[in-house]
Motif scaffolding. Structure first.
Motif, PDB file in Angstrom:
ATOM      1  N   UNK A 124       0.821  -1.216   0.000  1.00  0.00           N
ATOM      2  CA  UNK A 124       0.000   0.000   0.000  1.00  0.00           C
ATOM      3  C   UNK A 124       0.859   1.274   0.000  1.00  0.00           C
ATOM      4  N   UNK A 125       2.025   1.220   0.648  1.00  0.00           N
ATOM      5  CA  UNK A 125       2.871   2.424   0.667  1.00  0.00           C
ATOM      6  C   UNK A 125       3.249   2.802  -0.772  1.00  0.00           C
ATOM      7  N   UNK A 126       3.611   1.812  -1.577  1.00  0.00           N
ATOM      8  CA  UNK A 126       3.956   2.097  -2.981  1.00  0.00           C
ATOM      9  C   UNK A 126       2.717   2.579  -3.742  1.00  0.00           C
ATOM     10  N   UNK A 127       1.592   1.900  -3.530  1.00  0.00           N
ATOM     11  CA  UNK A 127       0.355   2.286  -4.233  1.00  0.00           C
ATOM     12  C   UNK A 127      -0.034   3.735  -3.890  1.00  0.00           C
ATOM     13  N   UNK A 128       0.128   4.121  -2.631  1.00  0.00           N
ATOM     14  CA  UNK A 128      -0.265   5.485  -2.235  1.00  0.00           C
ATOM     15  C   UNK A 128       0.632   6.540  -2.869  1.00  0.00           C
ATOM     16  N   UNK A 129       1.903   6.186  -3.098  1.00  0.00           N
ATOM     17  CA  UNK A 129       2.783   7.131  -3.796  1.00  0.00           C
ATOM     18  C   UNK A 129       2.266   7.370  -5.211  1.00  0.00           C
ATOM     19  N   UNK A 130       1.631   6.357  -5.799  1.00  0.00           N
ATOM     20  CA  UNK A 130       1.063   6.503  -7.147  1.00  0.00           C
ATOM     21  C   UNK A 130      -0.254   7.278  -7.075  1.00  0.00           C
ATOM     22  N   UNK A 131      -1.085   6.945  -6.106  1.00  0.00           N
ATOM     23  CA  UNK A 131      -2.443   7.516  -6.041  1.00  0.00           C
ATOM     24  C   UNK A 131      -2.462   8.984  -5.631  1.00  0.00           C
ATOM     25  N   UNK A 132      -1.472   9.409  -4.868  1.00  0.00           N
ATOM     26  CA  UNK A 132      -1.507  10.774  -4.340  1.00  0.00           C
ATOM     27  C   UNK A 132      -2.375  10.813  -3.084  1.00  0.00           C
ATOM     28  N   UNK A 133      -2.344  11.952  -2.392  1.00  0.00           N
ATOM     29  CA  UNK A 133      -2.951  12.028  -1.066  1.00  0.00           C
ATOM     30  C   UNK A 133      -4.463  11.808  -1.062  1.00  0.00           C
ATOM     31  N   UNK A 134      -5.196  12.521  -1.913  1.00  0.00           N
ATOM     32  CA  UNK A 134      -6.659  12.480  -1.802  1.00  0.00           C
ATOM     33  C   UNK A 134      -7.221  11.091  -2.091  1.00  0.00           C
ATOM     34  N   UNK A 135      -6.794  10.462  -3.177  1.00  0.00           N
ATOM     35  CA  UNK A 135      -7.308   9.114  -3.485  1.00  0.00           C
ATOM     36  C   UNK A 135      -6.860   8.107  -2.439  1.00  0.00           C
ATOM     37  N   UNK A 136      -5.676   8.316  -1.887  1.00  0.00           N
ATOM     38  CA  UNK A 136      -5.183   7.367  -0.870  1.00  0.00           C
ATOM     39  C   UNK A 136      -6.060   7.423   0.378  1.00  0.00           C
ATOM     40  N   UNK A 137      -6.543   8.629   0.715  1.00  0.00           N
ATOM     41  CA  UNK A 137      -7.373   8.754   1.923  1.00  0.00           C
ATOM     42  C   UNK A 137      -8.597   7.850   1.844  1.00  0.00           C
ATOM     43  N   UNK A 138      -9.181   7.758   0.656  1.00  0.00           N
ATOM     44  CA  UNK A 138     -10.364   6.886   0.494  1.00  0.00           C
ATOM     45  C   UNK A 138      -9.995   5.428   0.742  1.00  0.00           C
ATOM     46  N   UNK A 139      -8.872   4.998   0.152  1.00  0.00           N
ATOM     47  CA  UNK A 139      -8.449   3.604   0.321  1.00  0.00           C
ATOM     48  C   UNK A 139      -8.132   3.327   1.797  1.00  0.00           C
ATOM     49  N   UNK A 140      -7.509   4.311   2.445  1.00  0.00           N
ATOM     50  CA  UNK A 140      -7.167   4.157   3.869  1.00  0.00           C
ATOM     51  C   UNK A 140      -8.391   3.819   4.696  1.00  0.00           C
ATOM     52  N   UNK A 141      -9.458   4.619   4.502  1.00  0.00           N
ATOM     53  CA  UNK A 141     -10.623   4.365   5.352  1.00  0.00           C
ATOM     54  C   UNK A 141     -11.340   3.074   4.945  1.00  0.00           C
TER      55      UNK A 141
END
Ligand code: AMP
Ligand code: MG
Length: 344
Positions: free
Chosen positions: A289-306
Motif C-alpha cells: 500500500x505504501x507504494x500504491x499510495x505514492x502513485x495515487x496521491x494524497x486524496x485518493x489514498x485517503x479513500x483507500x485508507x478508510x
C-alpha cells in the motif's frame, strides 16, 4: 520425629522455599538481543528481541533470507521469478511465491491498478531495473500497453504470464521478508521483537523496558547520506513500511524521474507527495500500500485508507514549498512529531 525435630524440619523447608524464591535465577526477559546482517544485495537487516540469546537464530535468519531471494529476487538469474520472466510459466518450488501473488492481486484490485508488480518492463525502461539504463522515450507508449496484473493467471501450484511480461516484486518483497523473519522468531518462541529490513518494520510485544517499540520516520528531504527524523512513532503489534521518491530518482533535461511508476499511464510519478508510511498488522500489506499510495496521491489514498482500515503518515510539498503532513486518526495517539513539524 518429636515435636522439636518437626519444628526444625518445617523451618528448614520454609527457609529453602524462601531462599529459592529470592535467589532462583529469574528468566530475564528484559535483556535485549540484537542480530544484524545483509540481504537482497546490500540491504541491511536488524532484528531485536528480548529474552535469552538463541545462538542459532542468525544462521536461521540468513538461511531464510537466502531461500527467499532464490525465489523472488530479479537480481538472482536462476530465481523462481527470473525463470518466470524468461519462460512465462512457473510451477512453484518454494512456499514464497503464492502468498506474494495473492497479496499483489488483492492490493492491485483495491487500488484500481496503482500497485502492479507486472511493471518490470517499465521499471527497466525507465532505468531502475537490474540493467540500469536511461530509456528511449519512443518506447514508452508501447511499453505501457504490455503490463496489467489482470493478465497474470495463477493457481495454488503455478503461474502463467503473457509473453514479454516482466514481474517485479520490489514494492512488496521487503515487507514480505520482514513478516517471514517475524514468523520465524515466533516459531522460536520469541514474543517480543522488532524486525527491520531496509526501513520496513514489524514489531510484536514490547521492548526491554516493557514499553512499545519506538521507531523514527525519516525526513523525506534530508540529503542522500543524511538521516534526519521527522517523527517518532510507538508501535505495538504492528508493521510499518515507507515508500518515497526521495532516494531513488535521477534528473535528465531538467526533469526528475522517480522509481515509482504509475502503471495506468506508464510514466514515473510526478506529484507533491514526498513519502508515505503505512501501518498495518503485517508488513507485506503495509509495503504494497505504501507504494500504491505514492502513485495515487494524497486524496485518493485517503479513500483507500478508510476503506481498508489502514493508517498512514504522508509528507508532501505544499504550494508555498513547505513540507506538510497528513496523519490518519488511528496513528495520531502514537506519534510525536519533530518540533518544527507539528501535527495538524
Ligand atoms: P517501494 O520502495 O516499496 O515503494 O518499491 C518501489 C519499487 O517497486 C520500484 O523500484 C520498482 O521496482 C517497483 N515499482 C515501481 N512502481 C510500482 C508500482 N506502481 N507497483 C508495483 N511496483 C512498482
Ligand atoms: Mg512498497
Amino acid at each position: 520425629m518429636n515435636r522439636r525435630n518437626r519444628a526444625w524440619v518445617a523451618f528448614g523447608v520454609s527457609f529453602s522455599v524462601i531462599f529459592m524464591v529470592i535467589f532462583y535465577p529469574r528468566k530475564d526477559f528484559s535483556v535485549l538481543q540484537q542480530v544484524s546482517g545483509q540481504t537482497m544485495g546490500t540491504i541491511v537487516y536488524n532484528v531485536k528481541f528480548t529474552g535469552p540469546l538463541l545462538k542459532a537464530i542468525k544462521s536461521q535468519i540468513d538461511r531464510e533470507l537466502k531461500s527467499f531471494n532464490q525465489s523472488l529476487s530479479t537480481y538472482v538469474p536462476d530465481s523462481e521469478i527470473s525463470r518466470l520472466n524468461q519462460q512465462g510459466f512457473l510451477t512453484f518450488e518454494s512456499k514464497y511465491f503464492l502468498p506474494v501473488l495473492k497479496k499483489s492481486k488483492e492490493v492491485y484490485e483495491k487500488t484500481g491498478g496503482a500497485f502492479d508488480p507486472s511493471i518490470g518492463l517499465l521499471v527497466q525502461a525507465w532505468g531502475f531495473g537490474p540493467d540500469k539504463s536511461i530509456p528511449d522515450p519512443a518506447i514508452e507508449d508501447s511499453l505501457k500497453r504490455i503490463i496489467g496484473f489482470d493478465q497474470v493467471v495463477f493457481s495454488d501450484e503455478s503461474v502463467t504470464v503473457p509473453h514479454h511480461f516482466q514481474m517485479d516484486f520490489s514494492a512488496i518483497a521487503k515487507g514480505y521478508a520482514v513478516d517471514l523473519i517475524g514468523e520465524l522468531l515466533e516459531e522460536a518462541g520469541i514474543e517480543n521483537y522488532l524486525v527491520e529490513i531496509g526501513g520496513e518494520v514489524r514489531c510484536r510485544g514490547v521492548n526491554e523496558e516493557n514499553k512499545s517499540w519506538s521507531l523514527g520516520i525519516e525526513d523525506p528531504v534530508a540529503g542522500l547520506n543524511e538521516r534526519r527524523l521527522m517523527a517518532i512513532v510507538r508501535l505495538k503489534d504492528r508493521a510499518l513500511a515507507t515508500s518515497g521518491n526521495y532516494r531513488n530518482y535521477y534528473e535528465k533535461d531538467g526533469k526528475t524521474y522517480t522509481h515509482i511508476i504509475d502503471p495506468r499511464t506508464g510514466y514515473t510519478t510526478r506529484h507533491h507527495l514526498l513519502s508515505v508510511s503505512v501501518f498495518a498488522s503485517d508488513c507485506m500489506t503495509a509495503d504494497a500500500y505504501a507504494t500504491a499510495f505514492m502513485v495515487l496521491g494524497l486524496e485518493s489514498s485517503k479513500q483507500v485508507l478508510s476503506q481498508e482500515g489502514l493508517d498512514a503518515i504522508f509528507f508532501y510539498k505544499s504550494r508555498d514549498g513547505t513540507i506538510k503532513s497528513f496523519v490518519s486518526e488511528g496513528i495520531k495517539p502514537f506519534l510525536k512529531m519533530n518540533k518544527a513539524n507539528e501535527l495538524f
